[in-house]
Design a protein around this motif. Sequence first.
Motif: not given
Length: 104
Positions: A41-63
């Motif tokens: 999501w573009s903002e930390p709530w459902a209903g904000s703009t969808r920035a993209g999708l993530g799939y198992v194995g792609q990884g997500f780097v959190s700051d």
Amino acid sequence: MRVRGVTMAGLLTALSLTGPHAQAAEARRLYDFAVQGVIIWSEPWAGSTRAGLGYVGQGFVSDYSEEHDLYRCGDFDATLWYHGHNATTAVVGWVPGCNLADPD
């Protein structure tokens, strides 16, 4: 006394390695997506703009993470949202904690 450009560049490089940018790099944490097709999501709530999708194995780097609106992932609820980017596609945005899996 005049400081040469090369010396100044070296000093600035050393400072950048010990300043806030280094701390931010240390604070980054790698997760993976818990299921296929997690919305980033573009903002930390459902209903904000969808920035993209993530799939198992792609990884997500959190700051960083923050408490925000409640989000339901199947049988689980989350109020902790993680900001970061998809390690494979570089899409930046927010993912609720219940959609991330800790790789440890």
